[in-house]
Design a protein around this motif. Sequence first.
Motif, short mmCIF file in Angstrom:
data_model
loop_
_atom_site.label_atom_id
_atom_site.label_comp_id
_atom_site.label_asym_id
_atom_site.label_seq_id
_atom_site.Cartn_x
_atom_site.Cartn_y
_atom_site.Cartn_z
N GLY A 1 2.41 11.24 -1.57
CA GLY A 1 1.79 10.39 -0.56
C GLY A 1 2.77 9.62 0.31
N GLU A 2 4.06 9.65 -0.04
CA GLU A 2 5.04 8.95 0.78
C GLU A 2 5.17 9.66 2.12
OE1 GLU A 2 8.61 6.93 -0.88
OE2 GLU A 2 9.69 8.50 0.18
N LYS A 3 5.14 8.90 3.21
CA LYS A 3 5.07 9.49 4.53
C LYS A 3 6.44 9.67 5.20
CE LYS A 3 0.40 7.77 5.39
NZ LYS A 3 -0.49 6.94 6.25
N VAL A 4 7.46 8.95 4.75
CA VAL A 4 8.76 9.06 5.42
C VAL A 4 9.57 10.20 4.84
CG1 VAL A 4 8.84 6.65 6.02
CG2 VAL A 4 9.76 7.37 3.83
N LYS B 1 10.36 12.04 -4.42
CA LYS B 1 9.49 11.11 -3.70
C LYS B 1 8.16 10.98 -4.43
CE LYS B 1 11.10 12.16 1.02
NZ LYS B 1 10.62 12.50 2.39
N ASN C 1 0.81 -1.22 0.00
CA ASN C 1 0.00 0.00 0.00
C ASN C 1 0.84 1.27 0.00
OD1 ASN C 1 -2.49 -1.42 0.09
ND2 ASN C 1 -2.22 -1.74 2.30
N MET C 2 2.15 1.11 -0.14
CA MET C 2 3.05 2.26 -0.07
C MET C 2 3.19 2.91 -1.45
SD MET C 2 6.88 2.32 1.52
CE MET C 2 7.82 3.85 1.68
#
Length: 249
Positions: A246-249, A243, A212-213
């Motif tokens: 939506g990437e959280k890191v 990136k 889901n990433m």
Amino acid sequence: MERWNNRIAVVTGASSGIGAAIVRHLATRGLVVVGLARRVERVEALRNEVDAAAAKLIHGLQCDMRNEAEVVAAFKKIEAKYGPVAVLVNNAGIGRHSSLLAEGSSHDARDIIETNVLGLVNATREAFRSMKANGGDGHVFLINSIAGHRVPSVLSIPMNIYSPSKFAVTALAEVYRQEFLSMQTQVKITSISPGFVDTEIITSEMAEKLKNMPRLKADDVADALIYCLQTPPHVQIHELTIKPVGEKV
């Protein structure tokens, strides 16, 4: 891009993923591209993925980036057969996701350091020697990672010494910037740090955990490299982070 037309680009780790995408993009834009890889037949097969003009510009050369003697020999062959190196893309890199650094053997850590750090250092030395001796210009790329700026969580997916190896790449980018300048060359250095990229390095186990990433495609990274390469001679993009939305890191 006209200044790079018919000049020599070397791409390490060129058999798949980001490296293969970069080979295609460079050849399509008129550079003579030599892809270094252990699976050299896969580099040569990239000719089938581009038009006829670009296909003639793609060449494969077998090389294990962990072996310094092979790296030195490869660059000598490239200069003798094709000419001086103008662009180097240090893309070769590996990860080991099977063991924790605190518990595993040193074998995985050694492979990672020899490929991600020492292989890069050896290739850059040989390419820079060629650039300096032939006009003093050129462009060196380091395919880094966001893991070279921030250590991701290792609780779900062990990364061994991968992230520290990429932190070394971040430091090397600045070391090279200063060294290239101190030797009065016009050689540029650019570190490109992608987020999660969908490539063959993702194992089936990892794919399930990361399904889901958000992720980038290899062509996205190649596009970023072309953007950096086509900047005017007086412009240097030292670090570029890319990136997926939506990437959280």
